[in-house]
Design an enzyme around this catalytic site. Structure first.
Site, mmCIF file in Angstrom:
data_model
loop_
_atom_site.group_PDB
_atom_site.id
_atom_site.type_symbol
_atom_site.label_atom_id
_atom_site.label_comp_id
_atom_site.label_asym_id
_atom_site.label_seq_id
_atom_site.Cartn_x
_atom_site.Cartn_y
_atom_site.Cartn_z
ATOM 1 N N ARG A 155 -42.958 5.829 -3.031
ATOM 2 C CA ARG A 155 -41.953 6.682 -3.678
ATOM 3 C C ARG A 155 -42.523 8.090 -3.741
ATOM 4 N NH1 ARG A 155 -41.042 8.652 -8.727
ATOM 5 N NH2 ARG A 155 -38.903 8.682 -9.509
ATOM 6 N N LYS A 201 -48.850 12.802 -8.955
ATOM 7 C CA LYS A 201 -49.272 12.476 -10.323
ATOM 8 C C LYS A 201 -50.586 13.175 -10.664
ATOM 9 C CE LYS A 201 -46.111 8.827 -11.121
ATOM 10 N NZ LYS A 201 -45.756 7.438 -11.085
HETATM 11 N N1 PMM Z 1 -42.790 7.235 -11.479
HETATM 12 C C1 PMM Z 1 -41.939 8.081 -12.070
HETATM 13 C C2 PMM Z 1 -40.573 7.748 -12.225
HETATM 14 N N2 PMM Z 1 -40.098 6.573 -11.719
HETATM 15 N N3 PMM Z 1 -40.473 4.546 -10.626
HETATM 16 C C3 PMM Z 1 -41.306 3.684 -10.046
HETATM 17 N N4 PMM Z 1 -40.844 2.507 -9.574
HETATM 18 N N5 PMM Z 1 -42.636 3.953 -9.897
HETATM 19 C C4 PMM Z 1 -43.188 5.109 -10.347
HETATM 20 O O1 PMM Z 1 -44.409 5.285 -10.219
HETATM 21 C C5 PMM Z 1 -42.322 6.049 -10.997
HETATM 22 C C6 PMM Z 1 -40.946 5.726 -11.117
HETATM 23 C C7 PMM Z 1 -42.450 9.372 -12.615
HETATM 24 O O2 PMM Z 1 -42.411 10.379 -11.649
HETATM 25 P P1 PMM Z 1 -41.186 11.436 -11.556
HETATM 26 O O3 PMM Z 1 -40.922 11.917 -12.965
HETATM 27 O O4 PMM Z 1 -41.616 12.546 -10.679
HETATM 28 O O5 PMM Z 1 -40.016 10.734 -10.971
#
Ligand code: PMM
Length: 282
Positions: free
Chosen positions: A258, A214
């Site tokens: 994650r 991020k």
């Molecule tokens: N961040 C993203 C997408 N899904 N889900 C959870 N539970 N927590 C997060 O911090 C989260 C998520 C955004 O990141 P990406 O676009 O790289 O998936």
């Protein structure tokens, strides 16, 4: 107080979207997506989080049909191979179809606010459910980024979501909390949340942490990368910082992290586990 994090799990990210901030467009072909999921698992991921909608600011929402077409072939193929699959969606019908196709967990970045039918579906299916904190769906944009005490407010608002979900028949054992790094939070808020993660863990439910790549991790050493002045480093250059946050998350007692890139986080978690075991043996 020392905490036992030996079981902090790794959730590998698999965005089958054209526009996610870090891996958008890389895994839109289902075969490539499945192959990447196999790599994540071989590297040490415990489950794979399949998402068909980017939440990147400014991105256009896919239709429900489009989202289904993106995620279902991948969820089905992975579940058929025995992989633990999580579905990253704000839509109850997508969650339902993915669960029918073999997903074991619903990861909802809206914490149930995106689709009023989500709570009922989760209650009816008994699936594990990640309730993430995000004010993105609030009608007052000015309230979205204002916090007097971000940790306290995130805890309180997650608590409100939990109450509402329990009221819809969801059982406590189904729930996982996520403070929602980067979602209606600026860099200072994210650092405060990371420092205060133990207070989120103290709410008593498993906690998922999603800091991976991020933006707030892209401004650590501006002189060390080639980006124009003021620009953060590219997402793929943020994996070492991500691993450091994974270690802090585990130390605070997180249930899972994650991440896009598994090996640095896996190694960071092993370092922590080995030191804990050595300490226990003293
Ligand atoms: N961040 C993203 C997408 N899904 N889900 C959870 N539970 N927590 C997060 O911090 C989260 C998520 C955004 O990141 P990406 O676009 O790289 O998936």
């Amino acid at each position: 107080m020392r905490r036992d994090m030996r079981h902090t799990s790794i959730m590998g990210v698999l965005n089958v979207t054209p526009d996610s901030f870090s891996d958008g467009g890389r895994w839109t072909d289902p075969e490539a997506a499945v192959a990447h999921a196999r790599t994540l698992l071989a590297q040490g991921a415990d489950l794979v989080d399949v998402g068909g909608e980017s939440t990147r600011p400014g991105s256009t929402r896919p239709s429900e049909q489009e989202e289904l077409e993106r995620v279902l072939p991948v969820v089905s193929a992975l579940a058929a191979e025995g992989c633990a699959v999580s579905i990253d969606t704000m839509r109850a019908p997508v969650a339902e179809a993915a669960l029918q196709a073999g997903a074991v967990l619903v990861n909802d970045v809206s914490g149930g606010l995106g689709d009023p039918a989500m709570g009922e579906l989760v209650a009816a299916t008994g699936a594990r459910y990640v309730v993430m904190h995000w004010r993105g769906l609030l009608s007052d944009p000015a309230a979205r980024h204002h916090y007097d005490d971000v940790v306290q407010e995130v805890c309180r608002e997650l608590g409100d979501r939990v109450e509402a979900l329990l009221g819809q028949g969801v059982r406590q054992e189904q729930l996982v909390l996520d403070p929602g790094f980067g979602f209606s939070k600026d860099a200072a808020h994210n650092w405060q949340l990371l420092a205060g993660l133990d207070r989120v863990v103290a709410l008593g439910l498993p906690v998922l942490v999603g800091t991976s790549r991020k933006r707030f991790l892209g401004r650590l050493a501006p002189q060390a990368h080639q980006a124009p002045e003021g620009e953060p480093s590219p997402p793929a250059d943020r994996d070492a910082a991500t691993a450091a946050t994974s270690l802090l998350a585990a130390q605070a007692g997180a249930w899972a992290v994650r991440v896009h890139e598994v090996p640095p986080t896996r190694d960071a978690l092993v370092v922590w586990r080995m030191t804990q075991e050595a300490d226990d043996a003293r």
